[in-house]
Write an enzyme that holds these catalytic residues in place. Sequence first.
Site, PDB file in Angstrom:
ATOM      1  N   LEU A 191       0.854  -1.135  -0.053  1.00  0.00           N
ATOM      2  CA  LEU A 191       0.161   0.186  -0.091  1.00  0.00           C
ATOM      3  C   LEU A 191       0.945   1.168  -0.075  1.00  0.00           C
ATOM      4  O   LEU A 191       1.926   1.336   0.616  1.00  0.00           O
ATOM      5  CB  LEU A 191      -0.643  -0.134   1.381  1.00  0.00           C
ATOM      6  CG  LEU A 191      -2.153  -0.811   1.399  1.00  0.00           C
ATOM      7  CD1 LEU A 191      -2.597  -0.915   2.707  1.00  0.00           C
ATOM      8  CD2 LEU A 191      -2.853  -0.944   0.225  1.00  0.00           C
ATOM      9  N   ASP A 192       0.438   2.353  -0.862  1.00  0.00           N
ATOM     10  CA  ASP A 192       1.340   3.582  -0.683  1.00  0.00           C
ATOM     11  C   ASP A 192       1.473   3.967   0.882  1.00  0.00           C
ATOM     12  O   ASP A 192       0.682   3.785   1.720  1.00  0.00           O
ATOM     13  CB  ASP A 192       0.412   4.632  -1.537  1.00  0.00           C
ATOM     14  CG  ASP A 192       0.486   4.495  -2.836  1.00  0.00           C
ATOM     15  OD1 ASP A 192       1.257   3.449  -3.329  1.00  0.00           O
ATOM     16  OD2 ASP A 192      -0.525   4.998  -3.834  1.00  0.00           O
ATOM     17  N   LYS A 193       2.411   4.765   1.164  1.00  0.00           N
ATOM     18  CA  LYS A 193       2.779   5.170   2.246  1.00  0.00           C
ATOM     19  C   LYS A 193       1.492   6.034   3.051  1.00  0.00           C
ATOM     20  O   LYS A 193       1.207   5.517   4.503  1.00  0.00           O
ATOM     21  CB  LYS A 193       3.960   6.169   2.337  1.00  0.00           C
ATOM     22  CG  LYS A 193       4.227   6.965   3.597  1.00  0.00           C
ATOM     23  CD  LYS A 193       5.435   7.844   3.407  1.00  0.00           C
ATOM     24  CE  LYS A 193       5.782   8.536   4.615  1.00  0.00           C
ATOM     25  NZ  LYS A 193       6.595   9.597   4.388  1.00  0.00           N
ATOM     26  N   ARG A 222      -5.375   6.712  -7.495  1.00  0.00           N
ATOM     27  CA  ARG A 222      -4.982   8.183  -7.459  1.00  0.00           C
ATOM     28  C   ARG A 222      -4.832   8.640  -8.772  1.00  0.00           C
ATOM     29  O   ARG A 222      -5.367   9.685  -8.977  1.00  0.00           O
ATOM     30  CB  ARG A 222      -3.739   8.269  -6.592  1.00  0.00           C
ATOM     31  CG  ARG A 222      -3.769   7.834  -5.252  1.00  0.00           C
ATOM     32  CD  ARG A 222      -2.465   7.559  -4.521  1.00  0.00           C
ATOM     33  NE  ARG A 222      -1.737   9.076  -4.473  1.00  0.00           N
ATOM     34  CZ  ARG A 222      -0.467   8.991  -3.852  1.00  0.00           C
ATOM     35  NH1 ARG A 222       0.307   7.767  -3.719  1.00  0.00           N
ATOM     36  NH2 ARG A 222       0.146  10.208  -3.858  1.00  0.00           N
ATOM     37  N   THR A 276      -1.551   5.644   2.302  1.00  0.00           N
ATOM     38  CA  THR A 276      -2.859   4.871   2.322  1.00  0.00           C
ATOM     39  C   THR A 276      -2.820   4.106   3.472  1.00  0.00           C
ATOM     40  O   THR A 276      -2.010   3.446   3.953  1.00  0.00           O
ATOM     41  CB  THR A 276      -2.970   4.046   1.024  1.00  0.00           C
ATOM     42  OG1 THR A 276      -2.926   4.932  -0.286  1.00  0.00           O
ATOM     43  CG2 THR A 276      -4.199   3.084   0.915  1.00  0.00           C
TER      44      THR A 276
END
Length: 330
Positions: free
Chosen positions: A146-148, A254, A150
């Site tokens: 997961l993105d930082k 995104r 998120t």
Amino acid sequence: MVGQAESGQKILQFLQRRLNLPPTLLHRWIRTGQVRLNGGRCKPFVRVKTGDVVRLPPFALKMAAQSGAAPVRTTDTVPEPPARPPSLEASAPLPPVVGAEGPVWALFKPAGLPTHPGTGHSDSLATRLADHYAQAAFKPTPAHRLDKDTSGILLVAATFSALRELQEAIRQRSLIKEYVVWVRGRWPWPEARLLRHQLRKGLERGFEKMRAVLTAAGEERALEALCLARPLRIRENESLLLIRLFTGRTHQIRVQLASLGHPVLGDVKYGPPEQRVGAGPMYLHALRVILPGGRIFACLPDWDAEHAVGVLPEVMPVPAEHQGQINVEN
């Protein structure tokens, strides 16, 4: 001896995880017969199984100790999920466990914690797991990322075979991942809508950034990104969406939403310039994961009252008209 948690790895991977030594060195040891598997020579990519005996050169453990690798327990046990809730005494505690099914764990990754270490940051979920299970023969490993910024459900595999199965399920799209996200503007479609874009990495002001592109003959191939979006709340200036992913491209949700003129609230990378100064949290949350066998892991985001999601929405089915459109190459 190879433990149950390590079974299925290529012997080169097995030695890298056990010894923390350069793969070129380990490859040379295997090729020259200094590493033996069950008493015989082997090739670097043969897979080890539970109970196999691996013989190392006599200086290997000393070199591993000098590299900083922690000694591992050679027991056949599979690591257990961390205590719930995590210890507040730890300087870098593991995120809370949402649930587990055997060697598959679901953790609630908070916003701000990267999945893996990278340039400019060493702290991450992967490094915390490695530290917490430093003596485990196979250190529990994130099965995806997961993105930082998120938050939400992130799956961790406590055995190598579980890691392979999860990653294969992701490739085959038999593992379902759903997100909730607040976006800018009034979402124009009242029903579930399939979003399809071509995404390509590029550079902007010296930084890597994904962008949606139109492909033409002779151009570098872009990667197709597919997701299904359904509105949960529509307001005049912002909307809450439920997203079901079919592909796992970098920053996919995104980029796709920003390309439609509805960037994620708080997204400083793909949002409008005025959103990049003094931005609050990014309102993107991994809400739910469904394993191929049907086990569901879910957790609601810890957003403020105005953007709170108090009820778990129903799983979003794929409309019949889109069933044949989601099978694209990864």
